[in-house]
Design a protein around this motif. Sequence first.
Motif, short mmCIF file in Angstrom:
data_model
loop_
_atom_site.label_atom_id
_atom_site.label_comp_id
_atom_site.label_asym_id
_atom_site.label_seq_id
_atom_site.Cartn_x
_atom_site.Cartn_y
_atom_site.Cartn_z
N ARG A 16 1.27 -0.98 0.04
CA ARG A 16 0.26 0.19 0.16
C ARG A 16 1.15 0.86 0.29
O ARG A 16 2.14 1.55 0.94
N GLU A 17 0.55 2.33 -0.83
CA GLU A 17 1.19 3.69 -0.67
C GLU A 17 0.63 4.49 0.19
O GLU A 17 0.21 4.69 0.27
N ARG A 18 2.12 5.50 0.25
CA ARG A 18 1.53 6.43 1.09
C ARG A 18 1.30 7.34 0.40
O ARG A 18 2.16 8.00 -0.02
N PRO A 19 0.94 8.74 1.34
CA PRO A 19 0.87 9.30 0.61
C PRO A 19 1.35 10.27 1.11
O PRO A 19 3.20 10.02 2.17
N THR A 65 4.05 13.48 2.49
CA THR A 65 3.65 14.10 4.23
C THR A 65 3.44 15.43 4.28
O THR A 65 4.43 16.11 3.48
N ALA A 98 6.94 9.83 1.36
CA ALA A 98 6.11 8.59 2.40
C ALA A 98 6.44 8.68 3.48
O ALA A 98 7.83 8.13 3.84
N GLU A 99 5.68 8.55 4.28
CA GLU A 99 6.28 8.53 6.19
C GLU A 99 5.14 7.93 6.44
O GLU A 99 3.76 9.02 6.74
N ASP A 100 4.89 7.17 7.54
CA ASP A 100 3.62 6.50 8.29
C ASP A 100 3.11 8.04 8.64
O ASP A 100 1.58 7.62 8.72
N SER A 105 2.46 10.27 7.43
CA SER A 105 1.42 10.80 6.54
C SER A 105 0.10 10.27 6.84
O SER A 105 -0.27 10.87 6.28
N ARG A 106 -0.03 9.16 6.75
CA ARG A 106 -1.13 8.91 7.10
C ARG A 106 -2.40 9.51 8.63
O ARG A 106 -3.41 10.35 8.14
N THR A 159 -2.91 13.33 7.38
CA THR A 159 -4.48 13.25 6.67
C THR A 159 -6.01 13.34 6.73
O THR A 159 -6.85 13.84 6.20
#
Length: 112
Positions: A2-5, A7, A40-42, A44-45, A48
Motif C-alpha cells: 500500500r502506498e503512503r501519501p 507528508t 512518504a512517511e507513516d 503522513s497517514r 490526512t
Amino acid sequence: MRERPATVSDADEVSFVERTILEALGEPWLRPLAHPFTGAEDFSRVLTEVPGAFFALGALADGADPARAPFNHSGHAIFDEAVLPYGAALHAELALRRAGQPFPALEPEESR
C-alpha cells in the motif's frame, strides 16, 4: 504494498511547533529546512486525518558533514544522543501546551 501519501504538515501546526521550540529551547534549536522533504512517511497517514506537523530532532554527531552523513535509516548512521533529553522535553512541552496546561515547574522533594 500500500502506498503512503506525501507528508504534508498543517501551516498552523507548524507555527505552533516552531513557537514552542523557540520559547522552550531557544532559537539555536529551530532550523527550518530550505527544502522540506515530503516523502512518504507513516505519519503522513495521520496528517490526512488530523492537522499536525512533522518535524525532526537533529542529532548529527559532532564534526560530521551534514551533506555526507548517512541517512537516519542507514546502518552507518551515528547519532549524538546528548539531544535526547531535549527531544523528550520538547515533546512533553508540546503535549502540555496542546492540553492547555503550562509547563510545570519542578517542585522541591519535600513539598510533594
